[in-house]
Design a protein around this motif. Structure first.
Motif, PDB file in Angstrom:
ATOM      1  N   TRP A   1       3.553  -1.438  -8.566  1.00  0.00           N
ATOM      2  CA  TRP A   1       3.208  -2.401  -7.534  1.00  0.00           C
ATOM      3  C   TRP A   1       2.631  -1.727  -6.288  1.00  0.00           C
ATOM      4  N   VAL A   2       2.670  -0.399  -6.238  1.00  0.00           N
ATOM      5  CA  VAL A   2       2.083   0.329  -5.111  1.00  0.00           C
ATOM      6  C   VAL A   2       0.583   0.455  -5.339  1.00  0.00           C
TER       7      VAL A   2
ATOM      8  N   PRO B   1       0.805  -1.234   0.000  1.00  0.00           N
ATOM      9  CA  PRO B   1       0.000   0.000   0.000  1.00  0.00           C
ATOM     10  C   PRO B   1       0.828   1.269   0.000  1.00  0.00           C
ATOM     11  N   HIS B   2       2.139   1.160   0.148  1.00  0.00           N
ATOM     12  CA  HIS B   2       3.007   2.330   0.136  1.00  0.00           C
ATOM     13  C   HIS B   2       4.364   1.922  -0.435  1.00  0.00           C
ATOM     14  N   PRO B   3       5.135   2.858  -0.950  1.00  0.00           N
ATOM     15  CA  PRO B   3       6.474   2.506  -1.460  1.00  0.00           C
ATOM     16  C   PRO B   3       7.353   1.949  -0.355  1.00  0.00           C
ATOM     17  N   LEU B   4       8.317   1.138  -0.755  1.00  0.00           N
ATOM     18  CA  LEU B   4       9.232   0.499   0.183  1.00  0.00           C
ATOM     19  C   LEU B   4      10.668   0.867  -0.170  1.00  0.00           C
ATOM     20  N   PRO B   5      11.495   1.151   0.832  1.00  0.00           N
ATOM     21  CA  PRO B   5      12.918   1.415   0.541  1.00  0.00           C
ATOM     22  C   PRO B   5      13.618   0.143   0.097  1.00  0.00           C
ATOM     23  N   PHE B   6      14.464   0.285  -0.899  1.00  0.00           N
ATOM     24  CA  PHE B   6      15.175  -0.873  -1.435  1.00  0.00           C
ATOM     25  C   PHE B   6      16.657  -0.530  -1.543  1.00  0.00           C
TER      26      PHE B   6
ATOM     27  N   PHE C   1       8.006  10.535   2.921  1.00  0.00           N
ATOM     28  CA  PHE C   1       6.676  10.675   2.322  1.00  0.00           C
ATOM     29  C   PHE C   1       6.147   9.365   1.770  1.00  0.00           C
ATOM     30  N   TYR C   2       6.750   8.244   2.144  1.00  0.00           N
ATOM     31  CA  TYR C   2       6.228   6.956   1.712  1.00  0.00           C
ATOM     32  C   TYR C   2       4.826   6.697   2.267  1.00  0.00           C
ATOM     33  N   ASP C   3       4.531   7.231   3.456  1.00  0.00           N
ATOM     34  CA  ASP C   3       3.229   7.021   4.087  1.00  0.00           C
ATOM     35  C   ASP C   3       2.339   8.252   3.944  1.00  0.00           C
TER      36      ASP C   3
END
Length: 563
Positions: free
Chosen positions: A194-195, A96-101, A401-403
């Motif tokens: 994918w978000v 539901p939100h971007p993820l750090p990779f 700002f991912y959330d």
């Protein structure tokens, strides 16, 4: 056993606190049922598309298109098995939100640190989570490549053009399908498709799916053209035994059938992606049936348990916040919103605390990231020319700002509940619990932090410095901008981060105006009596900025001059 207890018993928790949150929440009944329905509907629509294109467009390239045989059954089952693999890959990749990779450089550096340096446990856990996300991207791209090779082979293999030198053409067909799947997977990951994108207006699933059909068809046309050209160019470098040796007519027939087959496969992928978005972002009502005993006694317990006890930032928690936001803003489920203002005030305090938590975490993280941007490095105009330390600061700002979607919902929930408490709170629990001051202070602190990132002035000004000799309020030049905030604005202007920050600032500003409009007379009386700071600002240290700055900002909202 209650519903929330069943959720916790079936929920797999990552001991490191990381991992892909949707995969973690996939074992809950809500997400599991939606995933099963997604698999059923994607198989139905894929079967319809395959039969339609086989009958109308690929039958001219086949001598006996309507005579079933065992080979047709094998290709049909293989096609659906490949799409099943694609659908499962999307489900476990989505979030539901971007993820750090972790980048390839960070992954290489992590192995060197593991060998020569003993880092902290927190850094190792963070790096482990980033590597895990990067590995999931690699696995998804690999799965798309395999699915592309199998799907295109199953769709096109029945055509007459692929019976000439069948072994070589089969290798060429599989290779071109592999290239198309590889390109599609890379684009899917790079564009962060994918978000999960939650729609602003919730519609029935059928209408939401129907509205996305033109976009899916357009995307399929674009990707099929790009994939056809790219795979065709790369196919020229294959050995001679993997190329067809037929006539010119056979070559044209092969190219036409391949393009139609690639369009069929990519259209199925696009529709599966769209269907997955529609089903998993649909609102779920976290409430017992109206009229039941649970609805009469405690209709909010199910929602609150999900908010407080589910995995943080999981899809289940996002759905709970979405349901709460719609309850607070709309007049559809007024009986559920009325239950928040029960006499003891515990339900209202739990709701406000659950919504202020994400906002407080966002503000604290953004404040720390703003402080980490040193003034001497913040004036770099180009990201490519900046130092590694400056790049790390910029990446941290992006992660803050991912959330943003969750913070936007929380701000709207807090503002709507606080504003409606003026007329719907019969027992005065909002004012007696101190939630009004906490809500205003948190929203103001979050707004000030975001405005600092955008480069707006955040210094405290005295009232006398703004007044002229005739009592006229003069406009002042924005000279109080700090170097770090100015540098941050230069870095993000024109980037997706700037759009996210501007959008969130607008939502926070609108939320504060919603509260101020509802309590305007009370706030004006408190301001005239010198009690505005005492009544509407928390007594402790705010999350961002001094209390005087929050009071000054609140006065601007009272004068309807905050912009």
């Amino acid at each position: 056993m209650s519903f929330s207890a069943a959720i916790e018993r079936t929920l797999f928790k990552d001991k490191d606190g990381g991992g892909i949150v949707v995969a973690v929440g996939a074992h809950t009944p809500i997400i599991k049922h939606r995933f099963l329905s997604f698999l059923i509907w994607q198989s139905i629509q894929s079967t319809f598309i395959l039969l339609l294109f086989k009958t109308l467009f690929l039958s001219p390239f086949t001598q006996k298109p309507f005579i079933p045989n065992f080979f047709s059954l094998i290709t049909f089952l293989s096609f659906h098995f490949s799409l099943l693999l694609f659908s499962i890959s999307i489900f476990f990749l989505c979030s539901p939100h971007p993820l750090p990779f972790a980048s390839p450089f960070e992954i290489s550096l992590s192995f060197l640190r593991l060998i020569f340096v003993s880092g902290g446990v927190g850094d190792q856990n963070l790096l482990r989570r980033k590597v895990r996300v990067s590995l999931s991207f690699v696995l998804f791209v690999t799965a798309c490549s395999v699915v592309g090779a199998v799907s295109l082979t199953c769709v096109c293999w029945g055509c007459d053009a692929y019976y000439v030198n069948s072994i070589g053409v089969l290798g060429k067909l599989g290779f071109r399908g592999f290239v198309i799947g590889l390109l599609y997977g890379l684009h899917y990951v790079y564009k962060q498709r994918w978000v999960l994108q939650f729609p602003i207006i919730q519609r029935p699933p059928f209408f939401s799916f129907k509205m996305g059909l033109p976009v899916a068809v357009g995307q399929a046309l674009k990707f099929s053209v790009i994939g056809y050209l790219s795979s065709g160019v790369l196919a020229f470098f294959l050995p001679i035994e993997y190329k067809g040796q037929g006539s010119v007519g056979n070559f044209i027939s092969e190219q036409m059938s391949f393009y139609i087959g690639s369009f069929v496969v990519i259209l199925c992928w696009e529709l599966n992606h769209h269907l997955h978005q529609v089903l998993h972002t649909k609102r779920f009502v976290f409430a017992p049936p109206k009229g039941s005993a649970a609805a009469e006694t405690n209709p909010s317990e199910l929602l609150l348990d999900t908010l407080e006890e589910s995995m943080p930032k999981s899809l289940l928690q996002y759905l709970a916040f979405l349901d709460l936001c719609m309850v607070c803003e709309s007049n559809v489920d007024t009986w559920r919103r009325a239950a928040f203002f029960e006499e003891t005030g515990e339900t209202y305090k739990r709701v406000i605390a659950a919504c202020l938590g994400p906002l407080e975490q966002f503000t604290q993280k953004l404040a720390e990231d703003l402080q980490s941007s040193s003034p001497e490095n913040s004036l770099q105009l180009s990201y490519q020319l900046s130092s590694p330390k400056e790049r790390l600061a910029v990446s941290k700002l992006y992660e803050s700002f991912y959330d943003s979607q969750l913070c936007a919902w929380c701000a709207r929930i807090v503002a709507s509940l606080t504003a409606r408490s003026r007329k719907e709170d019969r027992f005065g629990v909002a004012q007696l619990s101190g939630s009004n001051a906490a809500a205003i202070s948190t929203l103001l602190s979050s707004l000030l932090a975001v405005e600092t990132l955008l480069g707006k002035k955040t210094n405290i000004q005295s009232a006398n410095s703004l007044m002229g000799p005739a009592g006229i309020r003069w406009a002042t030049v924005n000279t109080g901008r700090s170097e770090s905030s100015s540098g941050a604005m230069i870095r993000i202007r024109g980037s997706p981060l700037y759009a996210k920050a501007y959008s969130l600032a607008d939502i926070l500003r609108t939320s504060i105006y919603c509260i101020v409009s509802a309590f305007h007379n009370e706030m004006l009386n408190s301001s005239n009596s010198g009690l505005l700071e005492k009544d509407w600002i928390i007594s402790g240290k705010p999350l961002y900025g001094p209390r005087e700055l929050l009071v000054q900002k609140l006065r601007l909202f009272l004068d309807f001059q905050a912009s």
